[in-house]
Every structure is written in C-alpha cells, then in structure tokens.
Design an enzyme around this catalytic site. Structure first.
Site, PDB file in Angstrom:
ATOM      1  N   GLU A 243       3.910  32.423   6.483  1.00  0.00           N
ATOM      2  CA  GLU A 243       4.355  32.129   5.122  1.00  0.00           C
ATOM      3  C   GLU A 243       3.865  30.799   4.562  1.00  0.00           C
ATOM      4  O   GLU A 243       4.672  29.984   4.094  1.00  0.00           O
ATOM      5  CB  GLU A 243       5.875  32.202   5.036  1.00  0.00           C
ATOM      6  CG  GLU A 243       6.410  33.567   5.387  1.00  0.00           C
ATOM      7  CD  GLU A 243       7.826  33.810   4.901  1.00  0.00           C
ATOM      8  OE1 GLU A 243       8.545  32.826   4.642  1.00  0.00           O
ATOM      9  OE2 GLU A 243       8.213  34.981   4.788  1.00  0.00           O
TER      10      GLU A 243
ATOM     11  N   GLU B 186       8.241  40.926   8.833  1.00  0.00           N
ATOM     12  CA  GLU B 186       9.652  40.561   8.646  1.00  0.00           C
ATOM     13  C   GLU B 186      10.226  41.426   7.546  1.00  0.00           C
ATOM     14  O   GLU B 186       9.601  41.590   6.490  1.00  0.00           O
ATOM     15  CB  GLU B 186       9.817  39.095   8.221  1.00  0.00           C
ATOM     16  CG  GLU B 186       9.594  38.080   9.308  1.00  0.00           C
ATOM     17  CD  GLU B 186       9.848  36.641   8.841  1.00  0.00           C
ATOM     18  OE1 GLU B 186      10.649  36.444   7.900  1.00  0.00           O
ATOM     19  OE2 GLU B 186       9.246  35.734   9.421  1.00  0.00           O
TER      20      GLU B 186
ATOM     21  N   ASP C 264      13.096  27.645   8.729  1.00  0.00           N
ATOM     22  CA  ASP C 264      14.472  28.157   8.768  1.00  0.00           C
ATOM     23  C   ASP C 264      14.925  28.395  10.220  1.00  0.00           C
ATOM     24  O   ASP C 264      15.273  29.512  10.588  1.00  0.00           O
ATOM     25  CB  ASP C 264      14.504  29.458   7.939  1.00  0.00           C
ATOM     26  CG  ASP C 264      15.858  30.107   7.906  1.00  0.00           C
ATOM     27  OD1 ASP C 264      16.875  29.393   7.924  1.00  0.00           O
ATOM     28  OD2 ASP C 264      15.907  31.367   7.874  1.00  0.00           O
TER      29      ASP C 264
ATOM     30  N   TYR D 162      11.413  40.987   1.496  1.00  0.00           N
ATOM     31  CA  TYR D 162      12.885  40.982   1.444  1.00  0.00           C
ATOM     32  C   TYR D 162      13.402  41.610   0.144  1.00  0.00           C
ATOM     33  O   TYR D 162      14.403  41.147  -0.398  1.00  0.00           O
ATOM     34  CB  TYR D 162      13.381  39.545   1.607  1.00  0.00           C
ATOM     35  CG  TYR D 162      13.191  39.025   3.029  1.00  0.00           C
ATOM     36  CD1 TYR D 162      14.161  39.222   4.000  1.00  0.00           C
ATOM     37  CD2 TYR D 162      12.024  38.349   3.400  1.00  0.00           C
ATOM     38  CE1 TYR D 162      13.994  38.761   5.306  1.00  0.00           C
ATOM     39  CE2 TYR D 162      11.850  37.882   4.701  1.00  0.00           C
ATOM     40  CZ  TYR D 162      12.835  38.095   5.649  1.00  0.00           C
ATOM     41  OH  TYR D 162      12.657  37.637   6.938  1.00  0.00           O
TER      42      TYR D 162
END
Ligand code: GCB
Length: 609
Positions: free
Chosen positions: A418, A518, A178, A482
C-alpha cells in the site's frame, strides 16, 4: 560478465541458517539476558557495552513492550547484555555471532569492542568474532537496539505528508502502519563456528524437464588458501563434483522421475554440499529443497506448469507478551489452523517472518508471498526521504532474497504494501509527481528482485483508490480492497458489486494474474446481528462470502487472502478499539469466529486443528 547468481550488492557473506554437524558448531544464546532502557542515550558514553548499571531480566527472543509498564510504548535505545563461554572444543575454528532480528537499529559489542551495526528489523546479520573472543573466562555480548520511527527508515516514521493507512487512522505510538511497533531482539542470537575454509552460501534453483527435476546449485566458499578447492553435491543417490574458482563453484543435478513439491505433496529432497581438502571432507552443509517451478503465463499463475490458486490470509507475528518475537507454539498452532480452515497460503504482512516459519511452510506445503517491510511509504514526501527509503528497501530485499531464496514455499516476492501517491479510497486523484517518483522507485526494486532471483514472480500490493500505474511494472497485480468496510459501510451487496466491477477493470487494464491480498472487516467476537451489521460476526462472514463469490467467477483471480488470520495489536486510536485490529477470523488467542467456520466449509478444511 556478471553471474546473475552472484550479483553485486548482496550481503557481504551468505545468510545460511547456522547448523550443527561434524564440521560446524552451534550455540543458541536464547534465554534470560540483562536489559536496560536508555532514554537519556547515555549508555555508549557510560560504557554499558561492558556492564549494564541497573539491569532487569528479559527473555531473548521477546519484544520488550508487553513485559514492563515503562517499556510498553518505548521506542528509544535499550541495551541487552549476556555473558557466555565459548566451548573449548571450538578453538581453532572461526566463530560467528548471528542476530536473527533486532528491530530496528542495532549496534553490537563483544568484550567491549564494537563489532557490527545493522539497520532493518526483520532480517539476520552475521559478524565474525574469532579475534574478539577469550577462552579462559566468560565473554560479554551487548546489543543496543532502538526502534525510533524515523522518516528515512523502512517502514518509515511519519514524514511531512503523514503516511500510510495508519497516518489516516491516527494513533499512538505514531507509526505509518497499522500494527504495534513492537521492538527488541525478536529472534535467536546464536554463536556458530566453521572450519577455516567454509561453505558461505548455497543457491539452489530448480526447473522441470519432462519428468526430470533439474537442480542447478551454486556454492560460495571462503578459503583460507588461494580460493581454489574441491567439493561435492549430493542429493538422494545423485552426486556431482564442485571445483572452486575464486571461491565459487556450480553444478547441475538431474533427478529422474522427480517428486515435485506442491501443497498436495510438499516433498523435500535433502541437498548436501561438502568441501574437501586432500580427499578429506572439511565442511558440510545440508538444506532441504523442493523441486518446483513458479511462473506467470498470460493472466495465470502456474505452479509446476499448472494454474494455482492461493487461499489464505495476511498474518502478523503477534501474540500477547511475546509481541513480535519468534513464538514456536504460535506457529505450530497457526499452521494447524491453516490446515483446519483449508488455506494453502499466506503473505508475510508486513515484514519477513522467522526462518522457522519458512522451514515449516516448506515442510507443510504452504505457499508464501514473502514481503519486505516496505509499508507506509508515501511518495508525496520529499525526494531525499524517498532516496533514503529506497536504499533501505534495496538492502532489505537483498537480505531477504539471500535468506529465503532456497525455500520452495516462497512463490512470490512482494516489494511493498500500500504505497501512497495521493488521497486514498477514491477521495481524490493520485498526485502525478508522486506517481512518477513511485514509478522510478518500484522500477528499481522490481529490477533488483528479478536480477537477484529470476525464478520467482514479483508483486506490489496496492491500496484502494491508490495509483494503478505502479502495478504495470510487476508480474502479478495484488490489491487490498475494503468495499463494504472503509467505503460502502453497511452495504454489503453494493460493496461486492463495486469490487467485482474493479476486478474486471483491472483485468482489462493489465491482463495479468490478479490477487486480492487483503479484504476483511473488524469483528468483535461474540457480537451478532441479523440482518448483518458492521462489527458483527455475521457481517464479516457475509462480507468475505461476497468477495469470494465475485472472485470465483473470474478465472484470472489467482488468490484470495483474507485480512487477517487473527486479531492483532495496534497502536491506540479512535478506530482501533482497545488497541486492536479485530479483522481476524480467529481471535488473538486463536479461537474461530463465525467466518472461520464459513471459510472452512468453502475451502474444504481438513483435520481437527
Ligand atoms: C490495510 C493494511 C493493513 C491494515 C488493514 C486494516 O490496507 O495493509 O496493514 O491493517 O488495511 O485493517 O485497515
């Protein structure tokens, strides 16, 4: 017996940052170069290595993408060329060419002769060019760089199983990650010279005994003679002799009442290595080292024997026009803002950063999680792709450790971000074969990192809902989460509760220090709502606060790094407005959002930026 300081498989030569002194020379070739895209892949056959037929100007360092319209999404081969004179005073020395970063694949010609090739976009490579040089006319260097997103590379291009977060998000140009696939010569290309016998590598390892700082130094040299020789180490008023056998020597210095390196007092000691012939100094190299230790004990991360907490961010090397290239104004501003906001750390998401950034981190006392470009790995892909990626990961890990092993600021190595082994975000169970394949892969990477550098803990950063087994191999459990954004959207409290619950589960499962590397939300600057709504500044601020509160109640959490320090460019796609990831707490031009002020209050930020 294999000496763990000089393991097999490290890059053939050292990767010391070139320096100028009375024995060595340095010439930076940064500036304007000739540039040409090569979409038809004809340059090699057409002899572009000696002259480009229709060049345009380009700065080095710089990404090519933001400069010319036809270059923006271009990832194929492109050529860089420059003429240079070698200063006459360098005659009689050995001359090397060092490329700081060519993203991703590079081939280099000097005077039309192919001198080296390199794979991997963010680490330096060096080639001796003494024989290729001319002294009575200019020399030409040509570098062919391409950044195709191929599945066997690292980061991989999309494989049969898609890949990574970006594989789920979609996007153009297609990547498994990303962030925008910026390409080109991203760091300086330099020429340097050394004497015939020279210092090729220095490894300084530090430990603490009582109030003494102990520095164990191993030096590799290249000799023109039989590989024997003498030298010295100097640090403050301490001195030790070096006696080389087969080009290697080691010595230990003991610094009484040492001033230890830490974020509060980032004290550096200059360490000088010299080579001597017949009592005369023939080469010298100086580097600044910090006396400090990092270790994991139980569920604590210790710096100099004391628990340490990493407050900070994931970042990117990303700025308009210069793209992913070294941008010193950006770095100076970013370090000023890290101080302003009260952060003491960052992770080099998702690739090694410039050497200048590492030197500044040493000097300013910033703790760095140093990561190889292993982002977008998917273990559902066929084994031959996994094997090719492992070879690339190992090479990049070796090069990274060779380059950054002496920086006190690097406190952890990170071998992947990840990796995937099945569905994400709790949408299904991990795939057992993928988990097994990943276990073998990461066991090897962890082993190599520890073998090359037993002084630093190693981690892997896991994705939300991904396999947990892989964390068990590492010293620190690092997770990206998240809840409240990709899941539990619009439900901040529920998200924070789910996060807290998972922290406790992971602690019970592993009993290791845990870091949240994150957490964050996309946030359009200037967009507000109360009660908070997704994409607003209030939502970002409250989301971060909820996660920080949950972590603050759990002493096993050793770090909280917000995603992201600043907004950054991505490919184009339906979830990336205007080709941007807006999770920065600063905008792309470094203006604070509401969350930056909240963090500053919480983290006790100082200074005026
Ligand atoms: C992640 C990735 C990061 C992305 C981020 C996001 O988990 O590690 O590279 O940019 O999520 O914003 O989705």
């Amino acid at each position: 017996m294999t000496d763990p300081l000089t393991p097999a498989g490290t890059p053939a030569g050292g990767l010391l940052l070139p320096q100028q002194n009375q024995h060595r020379n340095l010439l930076d070739l940064s500036g304007l170069w000739h540039f040409q895209l090569d979409p038809g892949e004809e340059g090699e056959a057409q002899g572009w290595s000696t002259a480009l037929p229709a060049p345009r100007p380009i700065p080095v360092p710089c990404s090519w993408n933001d400069l010319y319209d036809d270059a923006r999404d271009y990832l194929g081969p492109a050529w860089y060329a420059k003429d240079f004179w070698v200063p006459p005073g360098w005659q009689g020395q050995r001359v090397f060419l060092r490329v700081g970063s060519a993203n991703y694949a590079a081939r280099v010609w000097v005077g039309g002769a192919l001198v080296t090739e390199h794979l991997g976009g963010h680490l330096p490579f060096v080639v001796e060019i003494t024989q290729e040089l001319t002294w009575d006319r200019p020399n030409t260097v040509a570098i062919r760089v391409e950044n195709l997103q191929l599945p066997g590379r690292v980061p991989p291009g999309p494989g049969p199983s898609g890949g990574g977060v970006a594989g789920v998000l979609g996007g153009y140009p297609a990547t498994t990650y990303d962030f925008f696939p910026y390409a080109g010569l991203h760091r300086a290309v330099v020429l340097y010279s050394t004497p015939a016998g020279y210092i090729d590598d220095v490894t300084a390892r530090t430990s603490i005994e009582g109030t003494d700082g102990v520095v164990h130094v191993r030096v590799k040299s290249v000799w023109h003679g039989a590989g024997q020789g003498q030298g010295k180490l100097r640090l403050a008023d301490l001195e030790a002799d070096l006696s080389f056998q087969n080009g290697e020597a080691a010595a230990t210095l003991r610094v009484p009442a040492a001033r230890l390196w830490s974020p509060q007092d980032p004290h550096l000691y200059p360490l000088t290595v010299t080579l001597e012939e017949d009592g005369r100094v023939t080469d010298a190299y100086t580097l600044d080292i910090g006396l400090r230790t990092v270790e994991v004990r139980g569920d604590q991360l210790l710096l100099n024997g004391e628990p340490v907490f990493l407050k900070g961010f994931g970042k990117h090397e990303d700025f308009p026009l210069s793209g992913r290239a070294l941008n010193l104004p950006m770095w100076i501003r970013d370090y000023a803002l890290l101080r302003w906001v009260g952060a003491n750390s960052y992770r080099t998401t998702h690739y090694p950063y410039a050497e200048e950034a590492m030197l500044l981190a040493d000097r300013l006392g910033v703790l760095v999680i140093n990561e190889i470009p292993a982002v977008g790995l998917n273990f559902e892909d066929p084994q031959e792709l996994t094997d090719a990626r492992l070879a690339q990961c190992l090479q990049q890990l070796r090069e990274l450790i060779a380059r950054d092993k002496n920086h006190p600021s690097t406190v952890l190595w990170c071998v992947a971000n990840e990796p995937m082994g099945g569905p994400l975000l709790g949408t299904g169970d991990p795939v057992p074969a993928a988990v097994e394949s990943g276990l073998a892969f990461f066991r090897e990477l962890y082993g190599e990192a520890r073998r090359l550098d037993p002084t630093r803990p190693v981690t892997l950063v896991g994705v939300q809902g991904g396999p947990l087994e892989w964390h068990g191999l590492f010293d620190v459990v690092a997770i990206n989460r998240y809840y409240g954004w990709y899941t539990h959207g619009g439900r901040l409290e529920e998200g924070a509760r789910a996060f807290a619950r998972e922290l406790d589960e992971l602690h019970a499962m592993f009993g290791k220090p845990l870091m949240v590397t994150e957490f964050g939300t996309d946030t359009l600057p200037g967009v507000h709502a109360t009660p908070p709504e997704m994409w607003t500044e209030e939502y970002q601020s409250e989301f971060l606060r909820g996660f920080l509160d949950a972590a603050a109640e759990r002493p096993f959490v050793a770090g909280m790094q917000v995603w992201n320090f600043a907004d950054f460019k991505t490919g184009q796609g339906t979830s990336r407005a205007a080709g941007m990831n807006f999770k920065g707490v600063f905008t792309r031009d470094r203006r604070p959002k509401l969350a930056a002020h909240m963090l500053r209050e919480r983290w006790g930020g100082k200074g005026d930026g």
